[in-house]
Design a protein around this motif. Structure first.
Motif, PDB file in Angstrom:
ATOM      1  N   THR A  13       0.806  -1.206   0.000  1.00 49.46           N
ATOM      2  CA  THR A  13       0.000   0.000   0.000  1.00 49.46           C
ATOM      3  C   THR A  13       0.841   1.259   0.000  1.00 49.46           C
ATOM      4  N   SER A  14       2.149   1.150  -0.122  1.00 50.58           N
ATOM      5  CA  SER A  14       3.007   2.321   0.029  1.00 50.58           C
ATOM      6  C   SER A  14       2.881   3.307  -1.106  1.00 50.58           C
ATOM      7  N   ALA A  15       2.282   2.886  -2.226  1.00 53.18           N
ATOM      8  CA  ALA A  15       2.181   3.783  -3.377  1.00 53.18           C
ATOM      9  C   ALA A  15       0.869   4.547  -3.405  1.00 53.18           C
ATOM     10  N   MET A  16       0.101   4.496  -2.309  1.00 51.24           N
ATOM     11  CA  MET A  16      -1.187   5.178  -2.303  1.00 51.24           C
ATOM     12  C   MET A  16      -1.011   6.675  -2.457  1.00 51.24           C
ATOM     13  N   ASN A  17      -1.914   7.293  -3.191  1.00 52.86           N
ATOM     14  CA  ASN A  17      -1.864   8.741  -3.387  1.00 52.86           C
ATOM     15  C   ASN A  17      -2.211   9.469  -2.103  1.00 52.86           C
ATOM     16  N   GLY A  18      -1.461  10.517  -1.823  1.00 55.44           N
ATOM     17  CA  GLY A  18      -1.816  11.416  -0.742  1.00 55.44           C
ATOM     18  C   GLY A  18      -1.486  10.892   0.636  1.00 55.44           C
ATOM     19  N   THR A  19      -0.707   9.817   0.764  1.00 56.86           N
ATOM     20  CA  THR A  19      -0.339   9.321   2.074  1.00 56.86           C
ATOM     21  C   THR A  19       1.140   9.064   2.113  1.00 56.86           C
ATOM     22  N   SER A  20       1.701   9.146   3.307  1.00 55.28           N
ATOM     23  CA  SER A  20       3.116   8.828   3.466  1.00 55.28           C
ATOM     24  C   SER A  20       3.306   7.334   3.443  1.00 55.28           C
ATOM     25  N   ALA A  21       4.545   6.902   3.309  1.00 57.25           N
ATOM     26  CA  ALA A  21       4.818   5.469   3.269  1.00 57.25           C
ATOM     27  C   ALA A  21       4.413   4.807   4.573  1.00 57.25           C
ATOM     28  N   SER A  22       4.651   5.479   5.707  1.00 54.44           N
ATOM     29  CA  SER A  22       4.307   4.863   6.988  1.00 54.44           C
ATOM     30  C   SER A  22       2.812   4.747   7.168  1.00 54.44           C
ATOM     31  N   ALA A  23       2.059   5.746   6.677  1.00 54.80           N
ATOM     32  CA  ALA A  23       0.594   5.665   6.798  1.00 54.80           C
ATOM     33  C   ALA A  23       0.034   4.662   5.830  1.00 54.80           C
ATOM     34  N   ALA A  24       0.641   4.558   4.646  1.00 50.95           N
ATOM     35  CA  ALA A  24       0.127   3.641   3.635  1.00 50.95           C
ATOM     36  C   ALA A  24       0.413   2.206   3.987  1.00 50.95           C
ATOM     37  N   ASP A  25       1.510   1.947   4.653  1.00 49.56           N
ATOM     38  CA  ASP A  25       1.855   0.581   5.008  1.00 49.56           C
ATOM     39  C   ASP A  25       1.955   0.477   6.525  1.00 49.56           C
ATOM     40  N   PRO A  26       0.852   0.211   7.195  1.00 47.58           N
ATOM     41  CA  PRO A  26       0.874   0.156   8.647  1.00 47.58           C
ATOM     42  C   PRO A  26       1.862  -0.860   9.182  1.00 47.58           C
ATOM     43  N   TRP A  87     -13.611  13.468   7.125  1.00 40.49           N
ATOM     44  CA  TRP A  87     -14.505  12.840   6.145  1.00 40.49           C
ATOM     45  C   TRP A  87     -15.479  13.862   5.570  1.00 40.49           C
ATOM     46  N   LEU A  88     -16.087  14.641   6.438  1.00 35.42           N
ATOM     47  CA  LEU A  88     -17.082  15.599   5.977  1.00 35.42           C
ATOM     48  C   LEU A  88     -16.468  16.732   5.158  1.00 35.42           C
ATOM     49  N   GLN A  89     -15.235  17.068   5.451  1.00 32.27           N
ATOM     50  CA  GLN A  89     -14.578  18.147   4.712  1.00 32.27           C
ATOM     51  C   GLN A  89     -14.306  17.769   3.260  1.00 32.27           C
ATOM     52  N   GLN A  90     -13.834  16.538   3.062  1.00 34.37           N
ATOM     53  CA  GLN A  90     -13.508  16.097   1.699  1.00 34.37           C
ATOM     54  C   GLN A  90     -13.654  14.577   1.635  1.00 34.37           C
ATOM     55  N   PRO A  91     -14.869  14.069   1.532  1.00 32.63           N
ATOM     56  CA  PRO A  91     -15.070  12.616   1.592  1.00 32.63           C
ATOM     57  C   PRO A  91     -14.361  11.857   0.490  1.00 32.63           C
ATOM     58  N   ASP A  92     -14.240  12.420  -0.696  1.00 40.01           N
ATOM     59  CA  ASP A  92     -13.571  11.693  -1.781  1.00 40.01           C
ATOM     60  C   ASP A  92     -12.100  11.440  -1.447  1.00 40.01           C
ATOM     61  N   HIS A  93     -11.434  12.489  -0.950  1.00 42.52           N
ATOM     62  CA  HIS A  93     -10.029  12.334  -0.563  1.00 42.52           C
ATOM     63  C   HIS A  93      -9.890  11.308   0.551  1.00 42.52           C
ATOM     64  N   PHE A  94     -10.778  11.404   1.549  1.00 43.88           N
ATOM     65  CA  PHE A  94     -10.698  10.476   2.670  1.00 43.88           C
ATOM     66  C   PHE A  94     -10.958   9.043   2.201  1.00 43.88           C
ATOM     67  N   TYR A  95     -11.949   8.881   1.327  1.00 46.44           N
ATOM     68  CA  TYR A  95     -12.304   7.545   0.832  1.00 46.44           C
ATOM     69  C   TYR A  95     -11.166   6.920   0.032  1.00 46.44           C
ATOM     70  N   PHE A  96     -10.612   7.657  -0.911  1.00 44.09           N
ATOM     71  CA  PHE A  96      -9.623   7.084  -1.814  1.00 44.09           C
ATOM     72  C   PHE A  96      -8.217   7.028  -1.212  1.00 44.09           C
ATOM     73  N   ASN A  97      -7.887   7.973  -0.332  1.00 43.63           N
ATOM     74  CA  ASN A  97      -6.498   8.101   0.091  1.00 43.63           C
ATOM     75  C   ASN A  97      -6.219   7.752   1.551  1.00 43.63           C
ATOM     76  N   GLN A  98      -7.269   7.557   2.366  1.00 38.89           N
ATOM     77  CA  GLN A  98      -7.002   7.324   3.780  1.00 38.89           C
ATOM     78  C   GLN A  98      -7.767   6.159   4.393  1.00 38.89           C
ATOM     79  N   LEU A  99      -9.029   6.008   4.020  1.00 41.18           N
ATOM     80  CA  LEU A  99      -9.910   5.114   4.760  1.00 41.18           C
ATOM     81  C   LEU A  99      -9.348   3.704   4.892  1.00 41.18           C
ATOM     82  N   GLN A 100      -9.017   3.086   3.780  1.00 36.87           N
ATOM     83  CA  GLN A 100      -8.636   1.685   3.839  1.00 36.87           C
ATOM     84  C   GLN A 100      -7.263   1.461   4.469  1.00 36.87           C
ATOM     85  N   SER A 101      -6.337   2.388   4.279  1.00 30.80           N
ATOM     86  CA  SER A 101      -5.031   2.233   4.931  1.00 30.80           C
ATOM     87  C   SER A 101      -5.172   2.347   6.443  1.00 30.80           C
ATOM     88  N   ARG A 102      -6.089   3.205   6.888  1.00 37.25           N
ATOM     89  CA  ARG A 102      -6.306   3.347   8.332  1.00 37.25           C
ATOM     90  C   ARG A 102      -7.001   2.112   8.908  1.00 37.25           C
TER      91      ARG A 102
END
Length: 463
Positions: A13-26, A87-102
């Motif tokens: 998951t390290s290549a995810m857009n908008g996230t650092s390597a540590s956040a992308a790969d827990p 999430w409410l501020q920018q749900p698309d960004h949160f959905y595509f770039n953060q939700l699943q890595s978290r």
């Protein structure tokens, strides 16, 4: 083409857009088992810190019922609210770039906490009732598809949680399964009684050439609350050829020792919002990697159907997933206590037993089981003169204690046995969590003593 969710929850998951390597790969943050205790004394939580963390609790209530709904500290609630705003501020960004890595990060922490072999064995769901539906749905398909025969059995404890018993009725009985309930004594004196009844139930399940397809075993029964010897019962199931074993541990993680390798069940679920300080509602479902577990599916079918249970569970449509994402913050809170989660469990157990023994001494009654069969909850016999004679009486008395004395505690009715004289028929289930104080239990003691002094009986309460 794979969906964005499925792609983002693969191990790479390290290549995810908008996230650092540590956040992308827990896993990069969790190369070692999550620290279960604070490394240095200055980080330890203080009594004033605990008061602050739970200052949102109603101070007028003796809240000795953590077992029902759990608790969540302010620092975790603040983290949750921040995630909700993101999430409410920018749900698309949160959905595509953060939700699943978290979510994957939370799953990795849970995997280490429960000693599972692989993160793919851990799914996050709403609660233990949802987890039960996932497992029982698969059993129903076994009957519908002819892999199981009509009359094949499922075995569960008589004191199984009510919603789980209803789920067994909805999925297993309706599909043609034969359900056997294991009668358990209460009060209970030893694990020997439980083991004997369980063995006899398995024998009944195998009569007339039937197969026992599923055993549902509680780790800690809800009402009455007793710690069940799950490792021994799982071993017996293996010896007797039970197909699949599902441990319902709604009160498991944070309350008793939870180790998937030691327990050895096929499925294990536990809420994280009861004793693990998460906000409601979040639970994990462990599914041991096997051919059977590969056909598990979330009962809510979404775009992720067919991508594995963990992925299906990580997106069941637009909803609030924040409770699933604060597990790292919860671990941070737990690590502020001496001994981490193990220290919390030990102190809660010792405190609830001490409070239970104080109460039964004051009332001349007894505990519902030996201290070693209690967790962070214990059943306390109430004075027989209160006249508890039905389940309706327990609800009326519980409401009366709440409204008149500001005491919140669930009560259990035990029908008297033939020939019993002056039996204890009512038991209070008291819980102990880090926010509780001795005064909470003194308040309950004094309220009950006042009822006894006033010659109160449940018959005097309106229906």
């Amino acid at each position: 083409m794979a969906s964005p969710l499925h792609t983002q929850t693969n191990s790479n998951t390290s290549a995810m857009n908008g996230t650092s390597a540590s956040a992308a790969d827990p896993k990069s943050q969790l190369s070692k088992k999550p620290r279960l205790h604070a490394p240095t004394p200055p980080l330890l939580i203080t009594p004033s810190d605990i008061l602050s963390e739970f200052s949102h609790h109603d101070p007028s209530i003796a809240r000795i019922n953590n077992g029902s709904f759990g608790c969540c500290p302010s620092s975790v609630l603040s983290a949750q609210q921040h995630l909700q705003l993101q999430w409410l501020q920018q749900p698309d960004h949160f959905y595509f770039n953060q939700l699943q890595s978290r979510i994957l990060q939370s799953r990795n922490i849970i995997k280490e906490m429960v000693n599972a072999d692989h993160v793919d064995e851990v799914s996050i769901v709403d609660n233990a009732t949802t987890a039960a539906a996932i497992v029982l749905q698969q059993i129903a398909w076994g009957f519908a598809e002819g892999r199981f025969h009509p009359g094949d059995a499922a075995v569960m404890l008589h004191y199984a949680y009510g919603a789980v018993k209803k789920s067994v009725e909805a999925y297993v009985t309706r599909a043609g399964g034969y359900v056997i309930e294991v009668p358990l004594p209460f009060p209970v004196n030893s694990v020997v009684e439980i083991v004997q009844e369980f063995r006899e139930a398995l024998m009944r399940g195998k009569q007339n050439g039937r197969r026992v397809r599923l055993a549902v075993i509680d780790h800690v029964t809800s009402m009455p609350s007793v710690v069940i010897p799950v490792k021994e019962l799982v071993r017996i199931c293996r010896e007797e050829g039970v197909d699949q074993i599902f441990v319902d541990a709604a009160h498991g993680i944070g309350c008793v020792d939870v180790d998937m390798k030691q327990i050895g069940a096929d499925f294990y679920t536990s809420n994280l919002h009861k004793w693990f300080f998460c906000p409601p509602s979040v639970a994990f479902l462990y599914c041991r990697r096997s051919t059977e577990s590969s056909d598990l599916h979330h009962p809510v079918v979404s775009h992720e159907y067919g991508n594995g249970l963990a992925i299906e569970s990580a997106w069941i449509g637009t909803r609030d997933y924040s409770a699933q994402l604060v597990v790292p913050k919860v671990l941070e809170f737990i690590n502020r206590f001496e001994g981490g989660i193990d220290g919390i469990k030990k102190r809660n157990h010792e405190a609830v037993v001490e409070m239970g023994e104080m109460l039964v001494k004051a009332w001349g009654t007894h505990l519902g089981c030996p201290p070693e069969m209690c967790s962070s909850m214990v059943m306390v016999g109430l004075p027989a003169c209160l006249g508890i004679s039905s389940d309706q009486d327990t609800l009326k008395l519980r409401t009366y204690l709440r409204d008149k004395f500001s005491v919140e505690v669930p009560i259990y009715y035990r029908a008297p046995k033939d020939g019993e004289v002056g039996p204890v028929t009512g038991y209070a289930r008291i819980s102990y969590q880090v926010y509780n104080k001795v005064d909470d239990y003194y308040k309950f003691r004094d309220a009950t003593n006042q009822l006894v002094h006033n010659a109160f009986t449940c018959a005097s309460l309106p229906n």
